[in-house]
Design a protein around this motif. Sequence first.
Motif, PDB file in Angstrom:
ATOM      1  N   ASP A 155      86.734   8.399  28.886  1.00  0.00           N
ATOM      2  CA  ASP A 155      86.565   9.721  28.282  1.00  0.00           C
ATOM      3  C   ASP A 155      85.106  10.150  28.429  1.00  0.00           C
ATOM      4  O   ASP A 155      84.201   9.424  28.043  1.00  0.00           O
ATOM      5  CB  ASP A 155      86.934   9.647  26.797  1.00  0.00           C
ATOM      6  CG  ASP A 155      87.138  11.008  26.146  1.00  0.00           C
ATOM      7  OD1 ASP A 155      86.509  11.988  26.609  1.00  0.00           O
ATOM      8  OD2 ASP A 155      87.902  11.085  25.177  1.00  0.00           O
ATOM      9  N   VAL A 156      84.886  11.323  29.025  1.00  0.00           N
ATOM     10  CA  VAL A 156      83.543  11.905  29.113  1.00  0.00           C
ATOM     11  C   VAL A 156      83.483  12.980  28.037  1.00  0.00           C
ATOM     12  O   VAL A 156      84.179  13.987  28.112  1.00  0.00           O
ATOM     13  CB  VAL A 156      83.280  12.515  30.516  1.00  0.00           C
ATOM     14  CG1 VAL A 156      81.888  13.113  30.575  1.00  0.00           C
ATOM     15  CG2 VAL A 156      83.448  11.457  31.587  1.00  0.00           C
ATOM     16  N   ALA A 162      87.476   9.881  35.897  1.00  0.00           N
ATOM     17  CA  ALA A 162      87.547   9.864  34.428  1.00  0.00           C
ATOM     18  C   ALA A 162      88.955  10.207  33.970  1.00  0.00           C
ATOM     19  O   ALA A 162      89.655  11.010  34.602  1.00  0.00           O
ATOM     20  CB  ALA A 162      86.561  10.854  33.828  1.00  0.00           C
ATOM     21  N   ILE A 210      78.996  12.483  34.568  1.00  0.00           N
ATOM     22  CA  ILE A 210      79.072  11.473  35.617  1.00  0.00           C
ATOM     23  C   ILE A 210      78.622  12.160  36.891  1.00  0.00           C
ATOM     24  O   ILE A 210      79.120  13.238  37.233  1.00  0.00           O
ATOM     25  CB  ILE A 210      80.502  10.935  35.784  1.00  0.00           C
ATOM     26  CG1 ILE A 210      80.950  10.185  34.536  1.00  0.00           C
ATOM     27  CG2 ILE A 210      80.587  10.028  37.011  1.00  0.00           C
ATOM     28  CD1 ILE A 210      82.399   9.745  34.561  1.00  0.00           C
ATOM     29  N   SER A 255      82.763   1.661  41.047  1.00  0.00           N
ATOM     30  CA  SER A 255      83.717   0.704  40.529  1.00  0.00           C
ATOM     31  C   SER A 255      84.730   0.387  41.623  1.00  0.00           C
ATOM     32  O   SER A 255      85.151   1.287  42.358  1.00  0.00           O
ATOM     33  CB  SER A 255      84.432   1.297  39.308  1.00  0.00           C
ATOM     34  OG  SER A 255      85.541   0.510  38.927  1.00  0.00           O
ATOM     35  N   ILE A 304      85.706   5.290  36.532  1.00  0.00           N
ATOM     36  CA  ILE A 304      84.332   5.115  36.047  1.00  0.00           C
ATOM     37  C   ILE A 304      84.281   5.148  34.524  1.00  0.00           C
ATOM     38  O   ILE A 304      83.634   4.321  33.895  1.00  0.00           O
ATOM     39  CB  ILE A 304      83.392   6.187  36.638  1.00  0.00           C
ATOM     40  CG1 ILE A 304      83.316   6.064  38.163  1.00  0.00           C
ATOM     41  CG2 ILE A 304      82.006   6.117  36.010  1.00  0.00           C
ATOM     42  CD1 ILE A 304      82.648   4.796  38.671  1.00  0.00           C
ATOM     43  N   ALA A 305      84.975   6.114  33.911  1.00  0.00           N
ATOM     44  CA  ALA A 305      84.946   6.239  32.445  1.00  0.00           C
ATOM     45  C   ALA A 305      86.309   6.684  31.931  1.00  0.00           C
ATOM     46  O   ALA A 305      87.025   7.437  32.609  1.00  0.00           O
ATOM     47  CB  ALA A 305      83.892   7.257  32.021  1.00  0.00           C
TER      48      ALA A 305
END
Length: 196
Positions: free
Chosen positions: A19-20, A44, A26, A3, A16-17
């Motif tokens: 919430d994982v 994250a 990831i 990203s 990237i995210a």
Amino acid sequence: SYSTGNISGTWSAGGIAGDVHASGSIANSYSTGNVNGICAGGIAGFVEYGGSITNSYSTGNISGESVGGIAGGVNDGVIITNCAAANGRITGGVLDRDDCYTGHRILGNGGVSGLSNNFANSDMTIQPPMVSCARDSSSNGIDKPLEELKTRSTYENAVDDGSGGLGWKFGDDDSNPWKIDAGKNNGFPYLYWQEF
């Protein structure tokens, strides 16, 4: 994945995210944008319930509360390993219950039992300065000058071979996804399928 855009959110903002969750993962990813929010991380925002981040890095500036170069916050049972926080600046944070600022180079706040073998830009600016606490070592990662974070050996050579690298795989397929070239991606690793 990667990203490049800037991210801003109220809770769980990540490059990237957000919430994982629930054993999500990831891997082999990077983010170069700035991230701002409560529980904000370069990769994250929050990682929980067995989630993991591996073989990933971020370079953008991180700001807000509970902020870290890789993850803003985690709970127990989370793994963050073989990652690099190459960020220039981490800004913001509040005192947590352990009396240390929730702004660290790898992780902002939370349990640290699953953090291992992560590198961090030794010249990173952290404001306000951290208060020393027992978890600083793993939350901060291993010092690496920015120029070393742009060299293949830093990422490629595995820990168990005595060289102290991250063990990433370089090549031209999904099993060996990384490449590095001083003239591309500002000198940082990129994914084999990217075009410049």
